[in-house]
Motif scaffolding. Structure first.
Motif, PDB file in Angstrom:
ATOM      1  N   THR A 144       0.857  -1.185   0.000  1.00  0.00           N
ATOM      2  CA  THR A 144       0.000   0.000   0.000  1.00  0.00           C
ATOM      3  C   THR A 144       0.896   1.238   0.000  1.00  0.00           C
ATOM      4  O   THR A 144       0.965   1.969   0.992  1.00  0.00           O
ATOM      5  N   GLY A 145       1.604   1.430  -1.089  1.00  0.00           N
ATOM      6  CA  GLY A 145       2.525   2.555  -1.170  1.00  0.00           C
ATOM      7  C   GLY A 145       3.887   2.183  -0.645  1.00  0.00           C
ATOM      8  O   GLY A 145       4.494   1.210  -1.089  1.00  0.00           O
ATOM      9  N   ALA A 146       4.357   2.950   0.337  1.00  0.00           N
ATOM     10  CA  ALA A 146       5.710   2.736   0.857  1.00  0.00           C
ATOM     11  C   ALA A 146       5.800   1.545   1.791  1.00  0.00           C
ATOM     12  O   ALA A 146       6.897   1.112   2.136  1.00  0.00           O
ATOM     13  N   THR A 147       4.670   0.996   2.216  1.00  0.00           N
ATOM     14  CA  THR A 147       4.687  -0.159   3.112  1.00  0.00           C
ATOM     15  C   THR A 147       3.932  -1.327   2.484  1.00  0.00           C
ATOM     16  O   THR A 147       3.108  -1.143   1.590  1.00  0.00           O
ATOM     17  N   ALA A 148       4.241  -2.531   2.969  1.00  0.00           N
ATOM     18  CA  ALA A 148       3.574  -3.737   2.485  1.00  0.00           C
ATOM     19  C   ALA A 148       3.353  -4.671   3.664  1.00  0.00           C
ATOM     20  O   ALA A 148       4.251  -4.861   4.494  1.00  0.00           O
ATOM     21  N   VAL A 149       2.163  -5.229   3.755  1.00  0.00           N
ATOM     22  CA  VAL A 149       1.827  -6.138   4.846  1.00  0.00           C
ATOM     23  C   VAL A 149       1.914  -7.581   4.369  1.00  0.00           C
ATOM     24  O   VAL A 149       1.224  -7.978   3.427  1.00  0.00           O
ATOM     25  N   VAL A 150       2.776  -8.341   5.010  1.00  0.00           N
ATOM     26  CA  VAL A 150       2.902  -9.769   4.744  1.00  0.00           C
ATOM     27  C   VAL A 150       1.882 -10.495   5.622  1.00  0.00           C
ATOM     28  O   VAL A 150       1.740 -10.189   6.811  1.00  0.00           O
TER      29      VAL A 150
END
Length: 216
Positions: A144-150
């Motif tokens: 989601t933009g600069a971050t990513a949730v695993v």
């Protein structure tokens, strides 16, 4: 408001196909629409910033079963603040983060295993099939933009200790980095913490999960 918590919430709703989060004075409300998981409330404070009054206010306002409460503090601290009808998950969770660098490269696939990766609806999924065609490991990531949730990392018991968890994680972080993510965020159980720590993930806060089952 903790930025890591917001990043986790934003990625988690994409990963699970949940309703957009509603911002509350104390955090977020997320509707799931499942019988066992109707709604979840996530407090945005972490560690020592978690306030008893806020936890009690949110917990006391819940009247329907199937509502979950996520608090980024130890269960021993949170438990006395919850009233009747709340059951705390005995497995202590952790919120973890990791910087994603240009060196994010997938691991090699073990002989006779098959790796499949695909993206849909903003979520990249990874599946590892065993030699007999059964599921060996899986996982997904929501940038989601600069971050990513695993999210939802799983290795079947018969295929553990063969590097499949590392294979899934490296494949997912590589995909997230290619989509512009610079930081990874995840919430883990004790079973997965050692794997993530070995790959450079660090703990940001404890995570206590409680489910409301109804008052007598």
């Amino acid at each position: 408001m903790d930025g890591t918590v917001r990043a986790w919430v934003d990625g988690w709703v994409v990963s699970r196909g949940a309703a957009p989060p509603v911002v509350e004075p104390w955090g977020f409300t997320i509707d799931m629409g499942l019988a066992h998981h109707v709604t979840r409330h996530v407090l945005s404070a972490t560690n020592e910033e978690v306030e008893e009054d806020a936890v009690r206010k949110v917990a006391d306002a819940v009247t329907g079963s199937g509502t979950w409460l996520k608090v980024f503090a130890d269960a021993a601290t949170i438990s006395p603040w919850l009233g009747e009808g709340w059951e705390i998950d005995p497995a202590p969770g952790r919120l973890m983060t990791r910087r994603l660098g240009p060196q994010e490269t997938p691991a090699s696939v073990p002989d006779d295993y098959r790796l499949r990766t695909w993206s849909r609806g903003g979520v990249t999924r990874v599946m590892v099939a065993a030699p007999d065609g059964s599921l060996a490991a899986r996982g997904q990531v929501a940038p989601t933009g600069a971050t990513a949730v695993v999210d939802q990392i799983e290795t079947s018991p018969a295929h553990r200790r063969r590097g499949l968890g590392t294979l899934v994680m490296r494949t997912l972080t590589h995909a997230a980095r290619e989509q512009g993510a610079e930081t990874g965020v995840l919430a883990c159980t004790p079973d997965g913490r050692a794997l993530y720590a070995s790959l450079g993930w660090t703990v940001t806060a404890p995570l206590t999960s409680a489910k409301f089952t109804g008052r007598p």
